[in-house]
Each structure stands twice: as C-alpha cells, then as structure tokens.
Design an enzyme around this catalytic site. Structure first.
Site, PDB file in Angstrom:
ATOM      1  N   THR A   1      13.853  -8.658  -2.905  1.00 28.39           N
ATOM      2  CA  THR A   1      14.327  -9.195  -1.416  1.00 28.39           C
ATOM      3  C   THR A   1      14.651 -10.797  -1.830  1.00 28.39           C
ATOM      4  OG1 THR A   1      12.130  -9.365  -0.768  1.00 28.39           O
ATOM      5  CG2 THR A   1      13.385  -7.481   0.132  1.00 28.39           C
TER       6      THR A   1
ATOM      7  N   LYS B   1       9.252 -15.259  -8.772  1.00 29.22           N
ATOM      8  CA  LYS B   1       8.736 -13.656  -8.377  1.00 29.22           C
ATOM      9  C   LYS B   1       7.624 -13.434  -9.111  1.00 29.22           C
ATOM     10  CE  LYS B   1      13.002 -12.492  -9.546  1.00 29.22           C
ATOM     11  NZ  LYS B   1      13.361 -11.415  -8.656  1.00 29.22           N
TER      12      LYS B   1
END
Length: 857
Positions: A677, A569
C-alpha cells in the site's frame, strides 16, 4: 509558528480543512483553557508543551463525543447489519490531526492555537504514534476503519491494546538496536476504558462429555478489559468504535493456590495473566509459534465473540431486554472479517459457543458459522503461514482441538465422497498436517470455515487460486475473490500533503476526498503549464521541508534539488533492499570512475525495521549504513549522491517522507508482495514508481499506463521458469562487471575496513541461497534507473508523468476497497447519509432524543 491564514487561503481551504468562524475559534479556545485548568490542573505559568497537546486533544475529543454517542444510538435504533473487523494489528499512528480533518476542525484549531500563542505543528509532534502493528497488514486495518466510518457502515475494529507497540528502532554504529515502545507512558487521551464490559476468557483445563453435552472445565480465567477509541468518518458525523482488549488477572487469580500464605508472590504472579496484552510480536510475514502468541490470538477472539453475541442478542429496536435467542438471523446481522489467519480461532470458538453453550445442532451451527466469517489472505510466503502444533493447542485450548478435528473429519469425508481413492488430495487439503510435528494449518481452517476468501491484489488473488490454495479453489471457485487494497485519502493526502490536496481541490472541487475516482478529471490538466508548475512547486516545498528535517535529525546536508529516491518498508529479503544497495554502490563507482561526467544528483533514502530475530535483515541494515558512511564522506562524490537510513520508520514519519519523494522503490521479486500500500501512497502524492510487476504495481501500471511507471525485471512466469531451470547467481556475477565490482567491494571489506569479513553472510546468501534472485534483476534495474535519471533532467516531462499518475490513483482509495467488501462479501450497502450533529438534536447532546441502551455499545 503557524500564522493566521490570509483571506485567499481561507477561501481556498474552506471545505477541505473546515471553516474558520469566530465562534468556532472562541469555543475552541474556551475548551482548551478549561481542559488545561480542570483536566490537567495547570495554569499557563507551569504548563509544559505536553500539557498543551493534551489540552488540545481533549478539546478536539469533546467534539467527537456527542457524535460518537449519537452514532451508537442510531445503530441501536436502526439495527443494521454490523461488520466486525478482527485484526491482531491496527497501525493507527497519531490521532489528533486526523480527527481535526475528519470533523472539519483543522483550520479553526490552527487559528485558535495561534491566538493562544502556540504552534500547532509542535503540539502535533508531541503525540506518540499508536504503533500497534508491524507494517502493511496493520496499516491496512487502520485505513479500513477510516473508510468504513466514512461510508456510514456500522463497523467495529477489534484487536489487542498492546502496552508496548512495535519497538522503537535506534541505529547505533550502523546496527539496529531495539528499544521498548512505551507509548502509553503519558496516557492516551483518545481511549475510554469500559470496565463494565469486562469479559472472562478461559485457557487450559479439560473437556468433559456428559449426557447434557460437552463442558470445558477447570480452566484458568483471564479477564478482557475493553478500551474504546472513536473512529470518525469524514465530515458525516459518524463515529465508529475500535475496541481493544487489555488482559487483567481476576482478583482470585493464583491466590487460592497459596495456602502457605505467600500473598506477595501470589499478587506478583498476576503478571502471568496480564502478559497476554503486554507486547506486540514484531514479526512481519513470519510465523512465530510461541504459546504467548497463541494466547493473544485466542484472547482477542474469545472476548470479541462474547461481545458480538451480547450485542446481537440485545440489539432489537424498542426493547432493552435480551430478546434474540434464535440464531437463524445471525449471518444477516453479523459479518466477521478475519484479517489474515491470526484470528482464525474465532471459527472453532463460535462453533463452541453455538454447540456447547447455545445447544445448536452441529450442522446448523456450522452453516451459520460459515455464512458469518470471511477470510483475507495477506501473503504467499510459506514461512508466514500459521501452522500451530497440535500439542500446544491441546494443552491451551483442548475443546477447540476437538472441534477442529470434527470440522476436519467432516471436511475430509466430503472431499473423499467427491474424489474417492485420491489419498494425496486428502493429505493436501486436510486441516491437520502429519509428518514430524502434527500441525493445524490455520489458512485451511479459515478457508473451510468461511463463505468468502480474498487476496489483496489481482495478481496475488490469482496466485492464491492457482498455486497456494489450488485444491480449495477447484472445489469452490465462487468462494475465492479479489479485493485490491487501498489507502485512505484523508490521512494519505489531506493530512500529510495539504499543499497538493488544496491544489487538486482548486482544479476539480473538494468532492474527490470522498470519491477518489474524480482524480481522473486531472487528465485535462496534463498539458496545462500553470498546473504543471504548481504541482512541481508543491513537491519542491515538501522536499525543502523534509531536507531541513533530515539535516536537523541526521546532521547531513541534503541537496533539495537532488532526486529523492525512497525505499521505505519492513526490511525483508523479498523486498530486496539489497538490490537497491547494489545500485547505490554502482552509482558510487561510476562517479569515482568519471567524476566530471554529468550525474543526476540523488538522495537515496531507505528506512524500515527488521524483526529482532531476523539476522539477514539486520545485516542488510548494517550494510546500508556502512555504504552510506563511505558515500556520504567521500569528497569526490560531494552532493551528487547521499544515502540516508531513516531511523524508526513509522506512520508519522511516513507522513513526512512520502509527500517529499520523487521516486518510489517497489522492487520485490515478482510473485512475492501480496499487494503493498506504500506504492499507492507514493503514487497519490506525486512520486513516480520504479518497480517489478508484482502486487498492486500491476494494477497501478494498468490504471496509469505502463509507460508512466518505470517497470523492469522478471514477471511471475519468468521467475517460475528460472526456478525450473535452477537459478545460478554466479552466472550473473561473471557476466556483469559492475555487479562483480560491487559484490567484491562488499566481500573484501571495502565498506567495513575494521571488519573485512563482516558481510560474508550477506554475500554467501546472494550466491548460494537467495530465494529472491537479486542478481537476476540487477541489470534490468540499473538500466531502468538510468531512464529515471534521464527523465528527471526534464522537469516538465517528469511532472507531466507525475500528474498522469495522480490522475490514475483513484482506484486505490480504501473507500473503493471497502465498498467492494461491503457488496460482495458482507452484503451491506454503504450509506452516504449524514447523521445529525449533536447540536441538531433537540435538547443537545446532553439529552439524547433516542432510546439509548448502554448495553448495546
């Protein structure tokens, strides 16, 4: 090289990846050869692999075009309510394979390319990612476009066609180095320029108040040139449009000002206008108040609203003239969703159009505006909330500042009438923040100017209501909603993990691809030994494939039976890559202390980009690489522990790493991650989650049962309690010997022998200004990781937990999210109607049977 499929495989894949008919294959080969010859002007003797990619892309695009035109004709005929998704980011990734899957062409293309003596995977790898986003917010927008098309909504994505997307990250000597992402250098076969719809956008100038109304004059004009990209739904022949604007200087730009004949300089200065769409700001969850950024935000909004109004006026069945001149029905025909505050200037811009140009009275214009807009909030971090200096807005958009002041005045008058003498409340709720530099709070503007405001996970929406925008939520509780994020199962299962997708289809049929809640049927197979073995086998195949990729790219030999522990991420303090790093050091120290003790082998994979100006994030990357250097080269450790920093993490790399992951790290401090997500993508692809009760992790635990995730650490209320008492990092350091050892090693230069003080800033931050409390969760995290290792030793028990997670992932489809937006916010009903394919239209796609007004595109 890809090989043709066996009959059994073909039967297995028939509807998931499309039918392989001899006619299909022959037609695709003809199309491929035609494009190689006529479009690329090459023959097989001189063609390069990139030529072959382009030939294939154009061949696949041919199958989109008829459906695309047909869809737009259909919308023109039916005149449905149109949904406009405004976003400064669309993180699309690659298009070829996604298009093949959504059109049901994947198998036929595989076969055709194989018969042509080429390898389809090699061709797919040539495509550049469209990296027009930073992370979650932009990728969500991309998933939403896929779902809106799949659900048959008349939807449009509007954004900017950045010439340079998110930078390419290189790791040199452990440091992040940024390179420009020149993604358009070889051309983009998926876009179509539409110069006939070029629109003017105004900046600067001054405002004149006359008897005939207000005029914004003496402005500088920049032209917005639209590029359209088709967005196909899954197997329903719907193809929607993403329209991205590119900035162009008008022909007379600056030339009038050059009476001294410096024509060359005048032409060179055109770049100033065209810089607006040059580059994506590489910030995630951080507000950078630069003039160019505000220009970008207004540029996309001004061009888009002109387009929306043109389409509103023109879209009337049976007529090709501009017929709608009354705006009463505007909110019944138009829904505009603001993806965060970046397109917030759309609110004053629509008011300007209604009041100054269309001459509507203020109160009517305001009523229509509010009923048209809805706002999605994506973050609670204060540094991420946009607050534009009034001086800058006044210089760049003087009329808009007046309108914002007027909106604010009426808003404050209303508050004052409800809460007389509550000056503090007026100050908190004002759109204008006084004190020091006067600023416009864009989130407040979005809330006041919208009929719906939503967070993106249950816990986040609660924090938005009870803390961040509490005054507004008390005033209008019904305005605030939750819409938990989702991901498209087409890209995040069918495309990236075909083995698992087919295995699931064999068990429960193919309909789950359009209705992910059907995954719940997999609960029946949790104890099915054969299914357990097959799920484990697919995971192992994915791991072997990814281990080969890592060996090729990084020269590190990976043990494919080790646990793949993955943390990918954006690099940010709140996402706590540092806590993961401390755990790696702790595992390393344990192996060194007791080399013969049983240790469950792990490959820890961390990846992500740091904003170029974010010093601490860049130091974190350097630290991870420094630790990796020591761990990977220690003969005592051997293959028990390996650490890889994935360079240039992006959509196409996510598609490789996620299906190969065993353990997904979602370890942000409770109350900081709006949703996430990535957590959903890992869950759907059979990874187990170690995480805090933050963002969508909370709902994942609800769906799967908390016992099927590895949940640890402080909850939101614990963090609040700790803030009240005062967080003291030293206490944890003094109490936990393993933490102390790891921190001392970082501080002493154990991982940076050439520069012992290299990580002093990191250590100082951890002790003195760590807003995200890494030490407070360290102990719980390490203990939880021990449980993870213990379960991993029992392959069957691990895989059963994996199956329970996949079976519980149905809620996290973006189709479900979009259905909720459609019903609760946009007031439209999704449609499962399949538009006839081009070849089903009398006369074929060359002679459309419907009235078609090009202007309503």
């Amino acid at each position: 090289m890809s090989r043709p499929l066996s009959d059994q495989e073909r039967r297995k894949q028939i509807s998931i990846r499309g039918i392989v008919g001899a006619e299909n294959v022959a037609e695709l080969k003809r199309g491929f050869n035609r494009h190689l010859h006529f479009t690329l002007v090459k023959d097989r003797n001189v063609a390069t692999p990139r030529d072959y990619y382009f030939a294939l892309a154009h061949t696949v695009r041919d199958h989109l075009v008829g459906r695309w035109i047909r869809t737009q004709q259909y919308y023109y005929e039916r005149d449905p309510k149109r949904i406009y998704y405004l976003s400064l980011e669309f993180y699309m990734g690659r298009t070829l394979q996604n298009t093949m899957i959504n059109l049901g062409l994947q198998n036929a293309c595989d076969e055709a390319v194989y018969q042509l003596g080429l390898d389809i995977e090699e061709l797919e790898e040539i495509e550049e990612d469209a990296g027009l986003g930073n992370g979650g917010l932009g990728r969500l927008a991309a998933c939403f476009l896929d779902s809106m098309a799949t659900l048959g909504l008349a939807a449009y994505g509007y954004g900017i066609r950045y010439e340079y997307g998110i930078f390419n990250q290189k790791i040199r000597n452990g440091w992040q180095v940024e390179e420009a992402d020149d993604w358009l250098r070889h051309g983009n076969p998926w876009e179509k320029a539409r110069p006939e719809y070029m629109l003017p956008v105004h900046f600067y100038g001054r405002v004149e108040h006359t008897a005939n109304g207000t005029k914004w004059v003496d402005t500088q004009v920049v032209l917005a040139l639209p590029y359209d990209t088709p967005v196909p739904g899954y197997m329903n022949n719907t193809v929607n449009t993403m329209r991205l604007w590119s900035a162009r200087a008008p022909n007379d730009f600056n030339l009038r000002d050059f009476n001294v004949g410096d024509y060359i300089q005048a032409v060179l200065d055109r770049n100033l206008a065209e810089n607006i769409s040059r580059v994506l700001y590489p910030n995630d969850n951080f507000f950078e108040g630069k003039e160019l950024r505000l220009k970008q935000e207004y540029f996309v909004v001004a061009a888009t609203l002109q387009d929306i109004i043109r389409r509103f006026k023109a879209s009337k069945f049976g007529s090709t003239e501009s017929v709608r001149t009354v705006f009463d029905s505007f909110p019944d025909q138009v829904a505009i969703q603001l993806n965060d505050t970046h397109p917030a200037m759309a609110i004053p811009e629509l008011m300007r159009i209604f009041v100054d140009i269309e001459k509507l009275p203020w109160s009517k214009a305001w009523d229509i505006t509010k009923r048209t807009f809805a706002y999605t909030n994506h973050t609670v971090l204060p540094e991420a909330l946009e607050r534009w200096p009034v001086d800058l807005v006044e210089k760049l958009l003087p009329r808009h500042l007046e309108i914002i002041y007027e909106i604010n005045q009426r808003h404050l008058d209303h508050i004052a009438s409800l809460f007389p003498n509550d000056v503090d409340r007026l100050r908190r709720m004002s759109l204008i923040e006084e004190g020091g530099t006067k600023r416009i709070n864009m989130a407040h503007l979005c809330i006041v100017g919208s009929h719906a405001v939503n967070g993106v996970a249950k816990i986040h929406s609660e924090i938005v209501k009870s803390e961040v925008f509490r005054d507004f939520a008390e005033l209008e509780p019904d305005k605030f909603q939750n819409k938990t994020n989702g991901i498209t199962p087409r890209r995040w299962l069918l495309l990236c993990n075909p083995g698992l997708a087919e295995l699931i289809a064999e068990k429960i049929g193919e309909d789950y691809v359009r209705d992910l809640s059907q995954l719940a049927k997999l609960h029946e197979f949790v104890d099915d030994d054969l299914f357990i073995r097959e799920v484990a086998k697919v995971k192992q195949e994915n791991k072997v494939k990814f281990a080969l990729y890592l060996e090729k790219e990084y020269g590190v030999k990976i043990n494919p039976s080790s646990m793949f522990d993955v943390h990918v991420k954006r690099i940010h303090e709140y996402k706590r890559q540092l806590m993961n790093c401390l755990h790696i050091i702790t595992m390393y120290n344990r192996i060194k202390r007791n080399p013969t003790k049983l240790f469950v082998p792990r490959t820890v994979i961390i990846g992500g980009k740091a904003a170029p100006g974010y010093h601490m994030a860049k130091m974190i990357i350097k630290l991870i690489n420094a630790v990796a250097q020591v761990v990977n080269n220690d003969p005592v450790v051997g293959s028990k522990l390996k650490v890889i920093f994935l360079e240039n993490y992006r959509v196409s790399l996510a598609e490789k790493v996620i299906p190969a992951t065993d353990l997904s790290e979602q370890i942000s401090t409770a109350g900081t991650e709006a949703s996430g997500t990535g957590n959903m993508k890992f869950m759907l692809n059979g990874a187990l989650t170690i995480g805090t009760m933050d963002g969508a992790n909370v709902e994942m635990a609800e769906e799967a049962g908390e016992e099927n995730l590895f949940i640890f650490g402080m909850r939101v209320e614990d963090v609040a309690e700790l803030d009240k008492d005062g967080y003291n990092a030293q206490q944890y350091y003094d109490r936990l010997p393993e933490l102390k050892q790891a921190v001392d090693q970082i501080r002493s230069g154990f991982f940076s022998s050439d520069e012992p003080d290299l990580f002093r800033d990191v250590v100082d931050m951890l002790f003195h200004h760590d807003r995200f409390k890494v030490f407070a969760d360290y102990e719980a995290y390490v203990k939880c990781q021990e449980k993870v290792s213990e379960l991993y030793l029992n392959s069957k028990a691990w895989t059963k937990m994996v199956i329970r997670n996949i079976a519980a992932a149905g809620k996290f489809s973006s189709d479900r999210t979009i259905k909720e937006y459609a019903r609760d916010i946009w007031h439209v009903e999704p449609s499962d109607l399949k538009i006839p394919a081009p070849n089903e239209i009398p006369g074929g796609s060359q002679s459309p049977s419907l009235p078609f007004s090009p202007q309503c595109r």
